[in-house]
Design a protein around this motif. Sequence first.
Motif, PDB file in Angstrom:
ATOM      1  N   ARG A 102      14.105  25.264 -21.037  1.00 23.96           N
ATOM      2  CA  ARG A 102      14.590  24.264 -21.590  1.00 23.96           C
ATOM      3  C   ARG A 102      15.125  23.143 -20.930  1.00 23.96           C
ATOM      4  O   ARG A 102      15.649  23.111 -19.609  1.00 23.96           O
ATOM      5  CB  ARG A 102      15.464  24.717 -22.625  1.00 23.96           C
ATOM      6  CG  ARG A 102      14.987  26.043 -23.735  1.00 23.96           C
ATOM      7  CD  ARG A 102      15.712  26.161 -24.812  1.00 23.96           C
ATOM      8  NE  ARG A 102      16.918  25.748 -25.001  1.00 23.96           N
ATOM      9  CZ  ARG A 102      17.938  26.267 -25.949  1.00 23.96           C
ATOM     10  NH1 ARG A 102      17.173  26.831 -26.808  1.00 23.96           N
ATOM     11  NH2 ARG A 102      19.151  25.947 -25.783  1.00 23.96           N
ATOM     12  N   LYS A 103      15.006  22.206 -21.739  1.00 24.80           N
ATOM     13  CA  LYS A 103      15.785  20.755 -20.964  1.00 24.80           C
ATOM     14  C   LYS A 103      17.483  21.040 -20.629  1.00 24.80           C
ATOM     15  O   LYS A 103      17.808  20.419 -19.755  1.00 24.80           O
ATOM     16  CB  LYS A 103      15.742  19.514 -22.194  1.00 24.80           C
ATOM     17  CG  LYS A 103      14.182  18.796 -21.831  1.00 24.80           C
ATOM     18  CD  LYS A 103      14.477  17.531 -22.737  1.00 24.80           C
ATOM     19  CE  LYS A 103      13.359  16.852 -22.355  1.00 24.80           C
ATOM     20  NZ  LYS A 103      13.431  15.373 -22.994  1.00 24.80           N
ATOM     21  N   ASP A 104      17.899  21.954 -21.562  1.00 23.93           N
ATOM     22  CA  ASP A 104      19.355  22.253 -21.192  1.00 23.93           C
ATOM     23  C   ASP A 104      19.528  23.302 -20.294  1.00 23.93           C
ATOM     24  O   ASP A 104      20.528  23.960 -20.103  1.00 23.93           O
ATOM     25  CB  ASP A 104      20.072  22.336 -22.508  1.00 23.93           C
ATOM     26  CG  ASP A 104      19.370  23.902 -23.228  1.00 23.93           C
ATOM     27  OD1 ASP A 104      18.634  24.265 -22.730  1.00 23.93           O
ATOM     28  OD2 ASP A 104      20.234  24.180 -24.183  1.00 23.93           O
ATOM     29  N   GLN A 158      16.655  46.476 -28.114  1.00 23.24           N
ATOM     30  CA  GLN A 158      17.551  47.336 -27.111  1.00 23.24           C
ATOM     31  C   GLN A 158      17.378  46.797 -25.879  1.00 23.24           C
ATOM     32  O   GLN A 158      16.093  46.089 -25.548  1.00 23.24           O
ATOM     33  CB  GLN A 158      17.557  48.969 -27.178  1.00 23.24           C
ATOM     34  CG  GLN A 158      16.083  49.310 -27.236  1.00 23.24           C
ATOM     35  CD  GLN A 158      16.057  51.014 -27.314  1.00 23.24           C
ATOM     36  OE1 GLN A 158      16.765  51.653 -26.741  1.00 23.24           O
ATOM     37  NE2 GLN A 158      15.299  51.393 -28.245  1.00 23.24           N
ATOM     38  N   GLU A 159      17.979  46.990 -24.825  1.00 23.24           N
ATOM     39  CA  GLU A 159      17.707  46.635 -23.656  1.00 23.24           C
ATOM     40  C   GLU A 159      18.653  47.480 -22.541  1.00 23.24           C
ATOM     41  O   GLU A 159      19.775  48.181 -22.921  1.00 23.24           O
ATOM     42  CB  GLU A 159      18.389  45.284 -23.272  1.00 23.24           C
ATOM     43  CG  GLU A 159      18.151  44.555 -21.775  1.00 23.24           C
ATOM     44  CD  GLU A 159      18.768  43.151 -21.594  1.00 23.24           C
ATOM     45  OE1 GLU A 159      17.909  42.412 -21.161  1.00 23.24           O
ATOM     46  OE2 GLU A 159      19.935  43.082 -21.680  1.00 23.24           O
ATOM     47  N   HIS A 160      18.056  47.726 -21.218  1.00 26.49           N
ATOM     48  CA  HIS A 160      18.425  48.828 -20.443  1.00 26.49           C
ATOM     49  C   HIS A 160      18.436  48.091 -19.054  1.00 26.49           C
ATOM     50  O   HIS A 160      17.369  47.359 -18.640  1.00 26.49           O
ATOM     51  CB  HIS A 160      17.820  50.139 -20.469  1.00 26.49           C
ATOM     52  CG  HIS A 160      17.791  50.671 -21.700  1.00 26.49           C
ATOM     53  ND1 HIS A 160      19.094  51.170 -22.547  1.00 26.49           N
ATOM     54  CD2 HIS A 160      16.597  50.833 -22.762  1.00 26.49           C
ATOM     55  CE1 HIS A 160      18.651  51.581 -23.864  1.00 26.49           C
ATOM     56  NE2 HIS A 160      17.289  51.398 -23.840  1.00 26.49           N
ATOM     57  N   LYS A 217      24.646  24.984 -10.810  1.00 27.84           N
ATOM     58  CA  LYS A 217      24.459  24.758 -12.434  1.00 27.84           C
ATOM     59  C   LYS A 217      23.096  24.030 -12.817  1.00 27.84           C
ATOM     60  O   LYS A 217      22.873  23.538 -13.798  1.00 27.84           O
ATOM     61  CB  LYS A 217      25.603  24.055 -13.276  1.00 27.84           C
ATOM     62  CG  LYS A 217      27.064  25.143 -13.373  1.00 27.84           C
ATOM     63  CD  LYS A 217      27.868  24.113 -14.411  1.00 27.84           C
ATOM     64  CE  LYS A 217      29.072  25.382 -14.620  1.00 27.84           C
ATOM     65  NZ  LYS A 217      30.005  24.681 -15.462  1.00 27.84           N
ATOM     66  N   ASP A 221      27.003  37.638 -14.239  1.00 27.41           N
ATOM     67  CA  ASP A 221      27.326  36.180 -14.148  1.00 27.41           C
ATOM     68  C   ASP A 221      27.919  35.883 -12.888  1.00 27.41           C
ATOM     69  O   ASP A 221      28.716  36.501 -12.317  1.00 27.41           O
ATOM     70  CB  ASP A 221      28.288  36.043 -15.219  1.00 27.41           C
ATOM     71  CG  ASP A 221      28.532  34.380 -15.348  1.00 27.41           C
ATOM     72  OD1 ASP A 221      27.418  33.676 -14.942  1.00 27.41           O
ATOM     73  OD2 ASP A 221      29.467  34.107 -15.932  1.00 27.41           O
ATOM     74  N   GLY A 222      27.387  34.964 -12.002  1.00 30.38           N
ATOM     75  CA  GLY A 222      27.967  34.638 -10.755  1.00 30.38           C
ATOM     76  C   GLY A 222      27.580  35.422  -9.433  1.00 30.38           C
ATOM     77  O   GLY A 222      27.808  35.068  -8.500  1.00 30.38           O
ATOM     78  N   LEU A 254      13.330  36.309 -27.357  1.00 27.43           N
ATOM     79  CA  LEU A 254      13.858  37.571 -27.268  1.00 27.43           C
ATOM     80  C   LEU A 254      15.254  37.490 -26.608  1.00 27.43           C
ATOM     81  O   LEU A 254      16.278  37.934 -27.240  1.00 27.43           O
ATOM     82  CB  LEU A 254      12.998  38.381 -26.464  1.00 27.43           C
ATOM     83  CG  LEU A 254      11.621  38.673 -27.034  1.00 27.43           C
ATOM     84  CD1 LEU A 254      10.959  39.783 -26.122  1.00 27.43           C
ATOM     85  CD2 LEU A 254      11.438  39.219 -28.479  1.00 27.43           C
ATOM     86  N   LYS A 255      15.166  36.572 -25.623  1.00 24.19           N
ATOM     87  CA  LYS A 255      16.475  36.696 -24.751  1.00 24.19           C
ATOM     88  C   LYS A 255      16.568  35.251 -24.274  1.00 24.19           C
ATOM     89  O   LYS A 255      15.801  35.040 -23.511  1.00 24.19           O
ATOM     90  CB  LYS A 255      16.729  37.837 -24.108  1.00 24.19           C
ATOM     91  CG  LYS A 255      17.864  37.906 -23.341  1.00 24.19           C
ATOM     92  CD  LYS A 255      18.382  39.067 -22.631  1.00 24.19           C
ATOM     93  CE  LYS A 255      19.867  39.181 -21.953  1.00 24.19           C
ATOM     94  NZ  LYS A 255      20.108  40.397 -21.376  1.00 24.19           N
ATOM     95  N   SER A 256      17.980  34.954 -24.021  1.00 26.12           N
ATOM     96  CA  SER A 256      18.194  33.665 -23.259  1.00 26.12           C
ATOM     97  C   SER A 256      18.700  34.022 -22.022  1.00 26.12           C
ATOM     98  O   SER A 256      19.745  34.867 -22.111  1.00 26.12           O
ATOM     99  CB  SER A 256      18.850  32.732 -24.158  1.00 26.12           C
ATOM    100  OG  SER A 256      18.277  32.297 -25.292  1.00 26.12           O
ATOM    101  N   ARG A 307      22.032  21.281 -11.949  1.00 26.92           N
ATOM    102  CA  ARG A 307      22.098  19.772 -12.296  1.00 26.92           C
ATOM    103  C   ARG A 307      21.557  19.121 -11.080  1.00 26.92           C
ATOM    104  O   ARG A 307      21.925  19.032  -9.936  1.00 26.92           O
ATOM    105  CB  ARG A 307      23.468  19.458 -12.781  1.00 26.92           C
ATOM    106  CG  ARG A 307      24.013  19.927 -13.865  1.00 26.92           C
ATOM    107  CD  ARG A 307      25.427  19.686 -14.148  1.00 26.92           C
ATOM    108  NE  ARG A 307      26.160  20.311 -13.091  1.00 26.92           N
ATOM    109  CZ  ARG A 307      27.629  20.357 -13.469  1.00 26.92           C
ATOM    110  NH1 ARG A 307      28.310  19.911 -14.486  1.00 26.92           N
ATOM    111  NH2 ARG A 307      28.217  21.113 -12.436  1.00 26.92           N
ATOM    112  N   VAL A 357      18.521  26.172 -19.850  1.00 29.16           N
ATOM    113  CA  VAL A 357      18.334  27.566 -20.094  1.00 29.16           C
ATOM    114  C   VAL A 357      16.889  28.184 -19.974  1.00 29.16           C
ATOM    115  O   VAL A 357      15.861  27.516 -20.539  1.00 29.16           O
ATOM    116  CB  VAL A 357      18.841  27.527 -21.851  1.00 29.16           C
ATOM    117  CG1 VAL A 357      18.460  28.988 -22.255  1.00 29.16           C
ATOM    118  CG2 VAL A 357      20.082  27.316 -21.643  1.00 29.16           C
TER     119      VAL A 357
END
Lengths: 427, 311
Positions: free
Chosen positions: A82-84, A146-148, A318, A130-131, A102-104, A320, A86
Motif C-alpha cells: 500500500r501507499k502507506d 490461525q497462524e503458526h 521505515k 519487530d526489528g 488476511l494479514k498486514s 521512506r 504496509v
Amino acid sequence: MRRITQKGSRYASKEFAYFSTISPDGATIAYAWYNKDGFYELRASSSAGGSSRVLFSNEEAGFVQPTAWSPDGKQILTLLFRKDNVSQITVVNAESGGIRVLKSLNWVYPKKMDFSPDGRWIVYDSFARDGASDRDLFVLSADSSQEHRIVESPAEDSFPIWSREGSRIYFASDRGGVMGLWAVAVADGRPAGEPQLVRGGLGRFLPMGITAAGELYYCLREGSPEIRVGFIDRDTREVLGSGRVGEGVGPQWSSDGAHLAWLTRRGAENFGEESRAIVVRSMVDRSQQVLTPKMAVISRIRWSPDGQWLLASGSDDKARGGLYRVDVRSGRTIPVVQDAEAPFRGYEGEWSDDGSAVVYQRGGKVYQRSLESAEEREVTGQVLRDCDPDVRLPDGAEPPASLHRDGRTVAFTLGRTRPEIWVLDLE
Amino acid sequence: MRCFALLLCTAAFADERKVPLGLDAYIPAPESNPLSPEKAALGRALFFDTTLSRDRTFACATCHDPARAFTDDKPVSKGVSGRTGTRRTPAILNRAYGKSFFWDGSATALEEQVLKPISNPLEMDLAVEDALSRLNETGRYPALDQATLAASLATYVRTILSGDSPYDRYVAGDRSALTTEQLAGLRLFRGKAGCGSCHVGPNLTDERFHNTGTGWRDGRFTDQGRFAVTGLEEDRGAFKTPTLRDAARHPPYMHDGSLATIDDVIRHYDEGGKPNPFLDPEMRRLNLTSEEKSALVEFLGALNGTIREGL
C-alpha cells in the motif's frame, strides 16, 4: 512459447506486465500490470492469449504481486503493497476480483507465499520479529483462523514452496553458512520435525516453484559485478589495463581522487537492494571500510565536494524514500529529503558545488534544498537536447545519473519514455 | 452426529468473525487461548461486572466506556474511593493486533494485561484471588479460576474492533470516501507532517515507543514511561504510539491527557514536541500553515469508524 500481452515498445507505452502465476488447470494467467495511471493492478488473461480483464485495481494498493492460485482455481494469493508502506497478504476472488485481506505486515514484504496443495494453508516468509533482520517461515490458515511459526532460527529462511503432496515445505536458507535448499515436514499447518538439508551450496539461488513431475525449478544468479580501476587512453577510449579492487556496483570517485566508494552486498541476502552496504576505499593506502547506514535501500551514492559525506538515494529503515547524507567515517545517516511519495530507490540527486545544498529531481521538476535550513526552491533551466531514444547502453550498464557538473551548472536526465538532458543554472 | 454438529458450529463461528473493513481477517490470539464465542460472552459479562472492584463501584467498562470508544473523558484514570491514576485510560480498540499493552508496554499479552487493573490500588484495588472468590459466590458464572478469568477477559477485548471509517473506504478504493480537505490532510499525514511514520498500518500505530516530550516538565520527566520496563536510557519518557482510530471522539490526548484537543496535539507536533534529552529523532518542527493544520484535523475525523464488540 507464445506471447500473452502485447503493448508495444517501452517508448510507445510505459505499461508493462510483471509477476505472474498460472492457474491449476493451466487456462488462466494472473499477473501484475503497471497501468497508464502509474500503479500496478491485478489482471487475468487466457493462457491462449487474447484480451485481459482487470481483477483488482486500486491506486492505494499501488503494487500487487500474484504469487499462487488456490488448488480449486477460485482464489489468487496476492501480495499488496500500500501507499502507506504496509504490505498485505490477501486472497483475490478469481472471478469477481473481490479481495480479502488476511494479514498486514510492515514494509518488509514476504519474498514468496504459497498455498498448500489442500488449499487450507498459506506459507510465507517474514522477519522473525519487530526489528529483526532475519526471516522465519510462517503458516497462516486460509480461513484466517490461525497462524503458526513453522521455522524459527537465527538464519535467513525465505522463499518457501509447498511440496506437491503437501507434507513438506521447501525453502532457501543460509543456515550452515552457505545458501542451500532445506525442507521442513509439516502436518496440519504445524512443523512435524526439524528442517533437513536437501542440497547445500547452491549459491545465490531463488526457488520459484515445483513442476508437476515434482522437480524444483529456480533462478540462479551467477557471478558478481566487479569494481575495477583502470587506465583509459584519452584519445582512443581504449582500456589500457585494469585491476580488481572489490565486488559491487556504482563506483564513485571522491573529488580529490583519493577515495573510491561503491555499493556492495551484505549479509546472507540473496537479491535486492535491501542488502547493500557502502564500501569506501582509500586509493592511497588501500585501506577499506564498510559502512552500513540505517537504510533499507541504497540505489546510488555521490561524494560531497569536501569528501566528508556521501549523498545516498534510497529509503530509510521505515521505507521512506528520498535522499540521505551518510557520514563517510561513521556511517551516521541523516535525511536530506524524505517523502512518502518518493520511490524506494529514492530521488536522483547531486551536491551543489559548495556542498551546502543538494539538487534533485522530483515529479519531473528539479529542486534545490539547503542542508542547513531545509528550504527548497524549484530550479528552472533549459533543455539542452533530446536523447536519441534508440540509443542503447551496453548490457548491464546503468544510465549515468548525472551527466555533467562544472561548478555552476548541473545536468540531469529527465523522463523515461522520451529522456531529455537538462542543464540547470544553480544561480 | 455430535461430530457433525461441532463442525456446523465451527463454520458458523468462522462466518461470524467478520472484521470491519480496514482490519485484517486474521485476529491474532495465542494458541493457549483461541477465540471462541463462549469465552467472548463470558469475558463481556465480566468486563461490565463491578464485582471486580474493591467497593463494587467500578467495572472495566467504567473507564473503558463503550460509549466513549472504550476510554473515558478524563485526563488520567480514576479508581475506587476517588483515587487518581497517573496515566490516561487507553482506548482499547483493535488491541487484538497489539504487540504490547499499557502505555509503557509492560504487559506482553492481553491475558497478562487484563488482570492488572483489578489489583492496581489506583484502579479497582482488589486482589485477583478475592475477585475470583466474589465472582464464584455470585452464582452468575461457571466456576472461575485465574486462567479462565484472564482468558475470557482477553478474548472479549480481542473482539473490540474499530474499522469501516471513511479512511478505510478510501483505502479500499472508494475515491469519494474522503472530502477534498480530508484528502489534503491525508497527504500531509503521510508527507510533510510525518504522522504516518509512527501512526502506520491498519491500526495506525507502529506499536513502538516514542518520546515526544509530553512527560517533560521543569527539567525532568513526570513519568519515565518505557524506561521503567527496559531500563534503557533511550526509553526515558517514551510511550507507546496509540491508535488514531476514533481518536477524534475521545479527547483528551497523550499518555497523561495533558492536551485537551486535537488542535493542541497538532500544535504540539508542529512545534517539534517538547525538547528534552531523549526526544525522539523523528520529532522536528513541521512549519504547518493554519490551513494544513485544519486539513489534518479534518482527516483525523475520517478515522472515526464503526466499533463492534463480541462474537
